[in-house]
Design a protein around this motif. Structure first.
Motif, short mmCIF file in Angstrom:
data_model
loop_
_atom_site.label_atom_id
_atom_site.label_comp_id
_atom_site.label_asym_id
_atom_site.label_seq_id
_atom_site.Cartn_x
_atom_site.Cartn_y
_atom_site.Cartn_z
N ILE A 150 15.71 5.82 -0.72
CA ILE A 150 15.51 4.33 0.00
C ILE A 150 15.21 4.82 1.58
N ALA A 151 16.44 5.79 1.81
CA ALA A 151 16.16 6.14 3.35
C ALA A 151 15.17 6.36 3.56
N LYS A 152 14.03 7.58 3.32
CA LYS A 152 13.43 8.26 2.85
C LYS A 152 12.08 6.88 3.31
N ALA A 153 11.96 5.93 2.75
CA ALA A 153 11.38 4.83 2.95
C ALA A 153 11.06 4.08 4.06
N LEU A 154 12.85 3.79 4.45
CA LEU A 154 12.34 2.99 5.61
C LEU A 154 12.46 3.75 6.62
N MET A 155 12.84 4.94 6.81
CA MET A 155 11.90 5.84 7.41
C MET A 155 10.00 6.41 8.32
N THR A 156 9.84 5.07 7.47
CA THR A 156 8.08 5.69 7.60
C THR A 156 7.78 3.67 8.33
N ASP A 157 9.09 3.22 8.65
CA ASP A 157 8.54 2.35 9.61
C ASP A 157 7.41 1.07 8.79
#
Length: 493
Positions: A150-157
């Motif tokens: 989830i964190a990885k996805a949110l970091m892609t803007d």
């Protein structure tokens, strides 16, 4: 970002998975996507993100017909898919997983470690996640791995985030925090496609719901305009009475008794028993030691001290092979890595624990094997064209049914179920519950670990609550409530 998918078709060989799907997503909305396992939900999102090419139909994004060649191109254009089966690289650290393929480098091609750590910490703080960035991903719990994704996805803007069963392995606290994050993302105009079988979550966080059945769109409605019963009816095409089937069987003799099980730093002085025909629910927060206790009983992990008694006899179990020979089955929470061999066929997976019984002279009896597998596929209503296809091609819920089937095949005395309905639709859940009832009617003792409190309350005869490696309380079915369970799970009395 606004997305419109119209009349989408997709077939794999002769298997038509999507046969005319319509779906639209508005800017800044949380849109639920529901349907039975195999209805085509994940396939439709894979078509959107370019993993699969559509056979027919149109996709319009912000008024322009758009088709991505692959998921990376979709991500570069603001659409990220968090899959149900997590894409974690186990041998890499948490930090490496967060930035894989998106590493920050200076002019000399060297990694900007300080900057990457700062960004990761900032994102983890948003999610209230406290996982060491240098920790190897394989040593993280399933819940921690889910939060990393989830964190990885949110970091892609991202402008659109597709979440496939995002809370399946999360604690109540983690779910609450995720909902806070989703709410803040909505305010920023980010759209969420929320695929889940947890009805309570759908009505708590989503704005609209689209129901799919057999590769088609059945209906799309605003959440306030529908209800639990209507959604279930549209999903399964029939009325589904009683969420949890009634349990009336009489309990027999003690099947399992454990005394003082201890593994330093993990669990301590654990003692309990399970009777013939009984379902003992095991509840507690993520990391409390629930799974670790059961792994030790099954011989997957060593313990420091304690005794295991099976049908009145003291036994020493040092391996799963010994446990199986004693009549113990263990359905793991991690079906992808521990429960199945994804490249093997459905048939091969189903007969693995009982292989020797089909090959008494070293050669497998194909006729007996086929009859056995066909019976289990029919009994558990596994949706498949053939038992010979690779199990990795099945939907998550149908994979779970195969995991259950292979352990039923050993004729167990004791069955340990770790999150047995994770990622399973409401219709299939009830089938699993009914199957559990049938097994207990035959005298099988069942231990069920579950993070879903309604499931614990609806199916258990007794409930053990685990807190920090110890049993903090035992509740009889008639005395148990969600409040009592959560009190004990958080260390209260």
């Amino acid at each position: 970002m606004q997305i419109i998918m119209q009349n989408i078709h997709k077939a794999f060989g002769t298997n038509e998975v999507l046969t005319g799907v319509d779906f639209d997503l508005l800017e800044g909305e949380v849109h639920a996507l529901m349907g039975e396992n195999g209805a085509g939900k994940s396939t439709m999102m894979n078509v959107l993100t370019g993993l699969h090419a559509r056979d027919k139909g149109t996709i319009t994004i912000d008024g322009k017909e758009t088709y991505f060649k692959n998921p990376k191109e979709a991500e570069q254009n603001g659409i990220t898919f968090i899959h149900q089966e997590l894409n974690i690289w186990p041998e890499m650290t948490v930090l490496e997983n967060l930035f894989i393929g998106k590493e920050l480098k200076n002019a000399f091609g060297l990694l900007k470690m300080k900057e990457m750590k700062a960004l990761a910490k900032k994102q983890f703080e948003k999610l209230s996640v406290s996982i060491p960035l240098d920790k190897e991903a394989e040593s993280c719990s399933v819940g921690e791995q889910q939060m990393i994704e989830i964190a990885k996805a949110l970091m892609t803007d991202a402008k659109v985030i597709i979440m496939d069963e995002p809370t399946a392995a999360l604690t109540e606290r983690e779910i609450s925090k995720l909902f806070d994050v989703i709410t803040s993302l909505k305010k920023e105009g980010v759209s969420i496609v929320y695929i889940s079988h947890r009805m309570e979550e759908i009505f708590a966080i989503c704005d609209r719901i689209t129901v799919m059945r057999d590769g088609k769109t059945v209906d799309t409605k605003e959440i306030p305009e529908t209800n639990f019963d209507e959604v279930v009816r549209k999903m399964v095409g029939r009325e589904l009475t009683d969420r949890f089937p009634k349990r009336n069987q009489e309990l027999g003799e003690t099947v399992l008794q454990v005394k003082g099980l201890t593994k330093k730093g993990i669990f301590e002085d654990v003692s309990f028993s399970v009777l013939e025909g009984e379902i003992v629910g095991v509840s507690g927060l993520m990391g409390a030691g629930r799974t670790e206790i059961m792994r030790a009983i099954f011989g997957l992990d060593a313990m420091d001290s304690g005794e295991i008694w099976l049908e009145g006899k003291k036994v020493i179990i040092k391996s799963p092979d010994q446990a199986v020979k004693l009549g113990i089955g263990f359905i793991t929470e991690d079906r992808k890595d521990e429960g199945l061999i994804l490249d093997f066929s459905i048939s091969d997976n189903m007969i693995l624990p009982t292989l020797s019984s089909f090959a008494p002279k070293g050669l497998i009896n194909d006729k007996s094997t086929k009859e056995f597998v066909d019976m289990l596929i029919k009994r558990l209503t596994v949706k498949t064209e053939s038992p010979d296809i690779a199990i990795g091609k099945l939907s998550g819920g149908n994979q779970q049914k195969v995991v259950i089937a292979k352990w039923i095949g050993i004729g167990p005395k004791l069955l340990i179920l770790d999150e047995p309905t994770r990622g399973v639709d409401v219709g299939a859940k009830r089938e699993i519950y009914q199957l559990m009832n049938e097994l207990t009617e035959r005298g099988v003792a069942i231990i069920m670990i579950s993070s879903e409190l309604p499931e614990i309350l609806g199916m258990s005869d007794r409930i053990l609550v685990v807190h920090e490696g110890k049993i903090s309380g035992v509740l009889a079915k008639e005395d148990a409530t969600q409040e009592k369970i959560m009190t004990l799970a958080t260390g209260g009395q």
